[in-house]
Design a protein around this motif. Structure first.
Motif, PDB file in Angstrom:
ATOM      1  N   VAL A 107       0.811  -1.224   0.000  1.00 31.20           N
ATOM      2  CA  VAL A 107       0.000   0.000   0.000  1.00 31.20           C
ATOM      3  C   VAL A 107       0.844   1.274   0.000  1.00 31.20           C
ATOM      4  O   VAL A 107       0.299   2.378   0.072  1.00 31.20           O
ATOM      5  CB  VAL A 107      -1.016   0.026   1.171  1.00 31.20           C
ATOM      6  CG1 VAL A 107      -1.974  -1.150   1.067  1.00 31.20           C
ATOM      7  CG2 VAL A 107      -0.318   0.060   2.513  1.00 31.20           C
ATOM      8  N   ALA A 108       2.157   1.126  -0.102  1.00 29.20           N
ATOM      9  CA  ALA A 108       3.069   2.269   0.014  1.00 29.20           C
ATOM     10  C   ALA A 108       2.895   3.324  -1.072  1.00 29.20           C
ATOM     11  O   ALA A 108       3.280   4.478  -0.870  1.00 29.20           O
ATOM     12  CB  ALA A 108       4.523   1.790   0.042  1.00 29.20           C
ATOM     13  N   SER A 109       2.290   2.973  -2.209  1.00 29.95           N
ATOM     14  CA  SER A 109       2.093   3.968  -3.264  1.00 29.95           C
ATOM     15  C   SER A 109       1.041   5.003  -2.871  1.00 29.95           C
ATOM     16  O   SER A 109       0.904   6.030  -3.529  1.00 29.95           O
ATOM     17  CB  SER A 109       1.721   3.303  -4.583  1.00 29.95           C
ATOM     18  OG  SER A 109       0.474   2.646  -4.471  1.00 29.95           O
ATOM     19  N   LEU A 110       0.310   4.737  -1.795  1.00 29.57           N
ATOM     20  CA  LEU A 110      -0.669   5.687  -1.262  1.00 29.57           C
ATOM     21  C   LEU A 110      -0.109   6.334  -0.005  1.00 29.57           C
ATOM     22  O   LEU A 110       0.483   5.647   0.836  1.00 29.57           O
ATOM     23  CB  LEU A 110      -1.975   4.960  -0.886  1.00 29.57           C
ATOM     24  CG  LEU A 110      -2.717   4.234  -1.996  1.00 29.57           C
ATOM     25  CD1 LEU A 110      -3.903   3.478  -1.411  1.00 29.57           C
ATOM     26  CD2 LEU A 110      -3.169   5.210  -3.058  1.00 29.57           C
ATOM     27  N   GLY A 111      -0.302   7.623   0.132  1.00 32.48           N
ATOM     28  CA  GLY A 111       0.092   8.307   1.353  1.00 32.48           C
ATOM     29  C   GLY A 111      -0.798   7.884   2.514  1.00 32.48           C
ATOM     30  O   GLY A 111      -1.831   7.233   2.314  1.00 32.48           O
ATOM     31  N   ALA A 112      -0.410   8.261   3.719  1.00 31.10           N
ATOM     32  CA  ALA A 112      -1.151   7.857   4.924  1.00 31.10           C
ATOM     33  C   ALA A 112      -2.611   8.308   4.867  1.00 31.10           C
ATOM     34  O   ALA A 112      -3.517   7.557   5.231  1.00 31.10           O
ATOM     35  CB  ALA A 112      -0.467   8.407   6.168  1.00 31.10           C
ATOM     36  N   SER A 113      -2.848   9.523   4.412  1.00 27.95           N
ATOM     37  CA  SER A 113      -4.212  10.040   4.335  1.00 27.95           C
ATOM     38  C   SER A 113      -5.042   9.253   3.314  1.00 27.95           C
ATOM     39  O   SER A 113      -6.202   8.911   3.574  1.00 27.95           O
ATOM     40  CB  SER A 113      -4.182  11.524   3.977  1.00 27.95           C
ATOM     41  OG  SER A 113      -5.485  12.008   3.789  1.00 27.95           O
ATOM     42  N   ASP A 114      -4.437   8.966   2.159  1.00 28.46           N
ATOM     43  CA  ASP A 114      -5.142   8.176   1.142  1.00 28.46           C
ATOM     44  C   ASP A 114      -5.411   6.758   1.639  1.00 28.46           C
ATOM     45  O   ASP A 114      -6.461   6.179   1.345  1.00 28.46           O
ATOM     46  CB  ASP A 114      -4.345   8.129  -0.160  1.00 28.46           C
ATOM     47  CG  ASP A 114      -4.398   9.445  -0.931  1.00 28.46           C
ATOM     48  OD1 ASP A 114      -5.311  10.249  -0.670  1.00 28.46           O
ATOM     49  OD2 ASP A 114      -3.524   9.660  -1.791  1.00 28.46           O
ATOM     50  N   GLN A 115      -4.465   6.184   2.388  1.00 27.07           N
ATOM     51  CA  GLN A 115      -4.683   4.848   2.942  1.00 27.07           C
ATOM     52  C   GLN A 115      -5.874   4.860   3.898  1.00 27.07           C
ATOM     53  O   GLN A 115      -6.717   3.955   3.859  1.00 27.07           O
ATOM     54  CB  GLN A 115      -3.426   4.352   3.680  1.00 27.07           C
ATOM     55  CG  GLN A 115      -2.294   3.979   2.745  1.00 27.07           C
ATOM     56  CD  GLN A 115      -1.071   3.492   3.498  1.00 27.07           C
ATOM     57  OE1 GLN A 115      -1.186   2.896   4.572  1.00 27.07           O
ATOM     58  NE2 GLN A 115       0.099   3.743   2.946  1.00 27.07           N
ATOM     59  N   ALA A 116      -5.949   5.882   4.748  1.00 29.86           N
ATOM     60  CA  ALA A 116      -7.067   5.985   5.689  1.00 29.86           C
ATOM     61  C   ALA A 116      -8.385   6.174   4.942  1.00 29.86           C
ATOM     62  O   ALA A 116      -9.403   5.557   5.288  1.00 29.86           O
ATOM     63  CB  ALA A 116      -6.830   7.133   6.670  1.00 29.86           C
TER      64      ALA A 116
END
Length: 172
Positions: free
Chosen positions: A140-149
């Motif tokens: 999931v690293a291609s997404l930033g923390a906010s996008d992951q949430a």
């Protein structure tokens, strides 16, 4: 805007061939299906490094996260893992042969069988878990923390909606 993917090509073909049908949801469902296959392959590589099948990791992890004494009834495993009772029995048979779980009847009710993580099972899951978690973090690293949430929230919302729809139709 992101570079188009194969699903975009499929959607464009449908827009051209059947403009009267709204196929936009196919973009979501198609990508979820493709991601499941890609992610599954990446997960399986780590499990193989630890001498585990995905289902074996799932059973061991379910027992491990239940907390000491790492013991659940077959029924609790069944509801936790969303599989059939026959599948639970088969999986426990295979894990017992590998020495990762043991089964014991409840002394107060012989119909209830507990599956308990053995010391070897505890070592196996505790060794595999950090690599598995690191692998999922990388996935999931291609997404930033906010996008992951945000994605986690959206997937949770979609899951609740699909589960409710299945319950209403009797499909789950």
């Amino acid at each position: 805007r992101m570079k188009p993917d194969h699903v975009d090509e499929i959607l464009e073909q449908w827009r051209r061939e059947r403009p009267d049908v709204d196929t936009s949801a196919m973009g979501i469902i198609g990508r979820i299906g493709r991601l499941e296959r890609l992610i599954g392959a990446q997960l399986d590589r780590i499990f193989e490094e630890h001498g585990l099948e995905r289902w074996e990791f799932d059973v061991l992890a379910t027992l491990r996260r239940s907390g000491s004494p790492y013991q659940l009834t077959a029924g609790q495993l069944l509801s936790s893992m969303m599989i059939t009772s026959g599948a639970v029995t088969n999986r426990l048979d295979r894990l017992e042969k590998r020495g990762f779980v043991r089964r014991e009847s409840d002394p107060s009710d012989g119909r209830v069988v507990f599956a308990t993580l053995t010391d070897a099972g505890l070592v196996k899951i505790d060794t595999a878990l950090p690599d598995h978690a690191a692998n999922e973090t990388k996935i999931v690293a291609s997404l930033g923390a906010s996008d992951q949430a945000d994605l986690a929230d959206l997937l949770r919302q979609l899951h609740h909606g699909v589960a409710a729809s299945n319950a209403q139709s009797g499909a789950g």
